[in-house]
Design an enzyme around this catalytic site. Sequence first.
Site, mmCIF file in Angstrom:
data_model
loop_
_atom_site.group_PDB
_atom_site.id
_atom_site.type_symbol
_atom_site.label_atom_id
_atom_site.label_comp_id
_atom_site.label_asym_id
_atom_site.label_seq_id
_atom_site.Cartn_x
_atom_site.Cartn_y
_atom_site.Cartn_z
ATOM 1 N N SER A 74 -1.424 -3.392 -3.216
ATOM 2 C CA SER A 74 -0.710 -4.514 -2.609
ATOM 3 C C SER A 74 -1.937 -5.751 -2.441
ATOM 4 O O SER A 74 -2.894 -5.380 -2.345
ATOM 5 C CB SER A 74 -0.288 -4.479 -1.246
ATOM 6 O OG SER A 74 0.899 -3.676 -1.588
HETATM 7 N N1 SAH Z 1 0.290 0.949 0.275
HETATM 8 C C1 SAH Z 1 -0.356 0.543 -1.034
HETATM 9 C C2 SAH Z 1 0.750 -0.021 -1.767
HETATM 10 C C3 SAH Z 1 1.301 1.164 -2.935
HETATM 11 S S1 SAH Z 1 2.490 0.576 -4.155
HETATM 12 C C4 SAH Z 1 -1.542 -0.523 -0.766
HETATM 13 O O1 SAH Z 1 -2.086 -0.350 0.132
HETATM 14 O O2 SAH Z 1 -1.784 -1.023 -1.881
HETATM 15 C C5 SAH Z 1 4.054 1.638 -3.360
HETATM 16 C C6 SAH Z 1 3.602 3.102 -3.550
HETATM 17 O O3 SAH Z 1 4.848 3.660 -3.053
HETATM 18 C C7 SAH Z 1 3.544 3.551 -4.895
HETATM 19 O O4 SAH Z 1 2.473 4.157 -4.976
HETATM 20 C C8 SAH Z 1 4.836 4.775 -5.062
HETATM 21 O O5 SAH Z 1 4.458 5.683 -6.073
HETATM 22 C C9 SAH Z 1 5.072 4.717 -3.767
HETATM 23 N N2 SAH Z 1 6.541 5.210 -3.518
HETATM 24 C C10 SAH Z 1 7.775 4.911 -4.050
HETATM 25 N N3 SAH Z 1 8.606 5.390 -3.695
HETATM 26 C C11 SAH Z 1 8.335 6.198 -2.740
HETATM 27 C C12 SAH Z 1 9.158 7.300 -1.889
HETATM 28 N N4 SAH Z 1 10.154 7.468 -1.994
HETATM 29 N N5 SAH Z 1 8.069 8.014 -0.954
HETATM 30 C C13 SAH Z 1 6.790 7.963 -0.886
HETATM 31 N N6 SAH Z 1 6.185 7.034 -1.740
HETATM 32 C C14 SAH Z 1 7.009 6.220 -2.527
#
Ligand code: SAH
Length: 239
Positions: A74
């Site tokens: 992010s």
């Molecule tokens: N928190 C991260 C952002 C990750 S992007 C950061 O610090 O940059 C969002 C993430 O959510 C992705 O890796 C995706 O695989 C995950 N995701 C999507 N649906 C999900 C679910 N139902 N349970 C857990 N993770 C999920």
Amino acid sequence: MIEGKQKQAERKAMVAEVEAEVAATCDYLGKRRLDSKVAEAMAKVRRHRFVPAVNQRHAYENRPQPIGHGQTISQPYMVAIMTDLAKIEPASRVLEIGTGCGYQTAILAELADRVYSIEIVPELANPAAARLRDLGYANVEVRCGDGALGWAEHAPFDAIIVTAAAWQRIPPALTAQLAPGGRLVIPVDRSVSAARFPYLDQNQELMLVTKDKEGRLAERNVLPVAFVPLVERSADPAA
Ligand code: SAH
């Protein structure tokens, strides 16, 4: 170490950019500056350790980056304001949904007592857990699974941060697992189309849900955002 000094300077510049964006969006956020503890955590966490090797020179830019598997790390501004909205305290127990590379997890771990983080893609969850361990975050537990169901075993949580966009509504398991006085920060996609293409045809709002001491929920829209979709397989009654 020269490299260390340079990274520190890059982080400082990144925090200044984030602060400028916070000031520019103060009408949405209801504040002009980040909480100083959030700013300190952003200045401390080594973001370059969470960004793939090919994107190293962009690690401290105030924008999201691809991390593989169709996912992203992010934007620093987004990590900062979500953390700020969650009002994490030293005694907080925090649930994060969407570990990704673990950057937001690390920021939360700097501020909270314990952080539980769930990632649905195993190829991301395992390296993120190893990375956080290597960096010395002993107060973090990462699990591979469907975060839309929360993590009942460790509930209730003082704060829940969801870093992927829920479809139309806030998953009920998450509000159920929020402690009285707790705060849930979650992007919700209200687009009318059933086709869910990330970054296309989306109408996402970052929402803040609070639960008062009597267990009553209140929600407010904070600002429009763009997140990858939250996979909600197990929440689909037709599945
Ligand atoms: N928190 C991260 C952002 C990750 S992007 C950061 O610090 O940059 C969002 C993430 O959510 C992705 O890796 C995706 O695989 C995950 N995701 C999507 N649906 C999900 C679910 N139902 N349970 C857990 N993770 C999920």
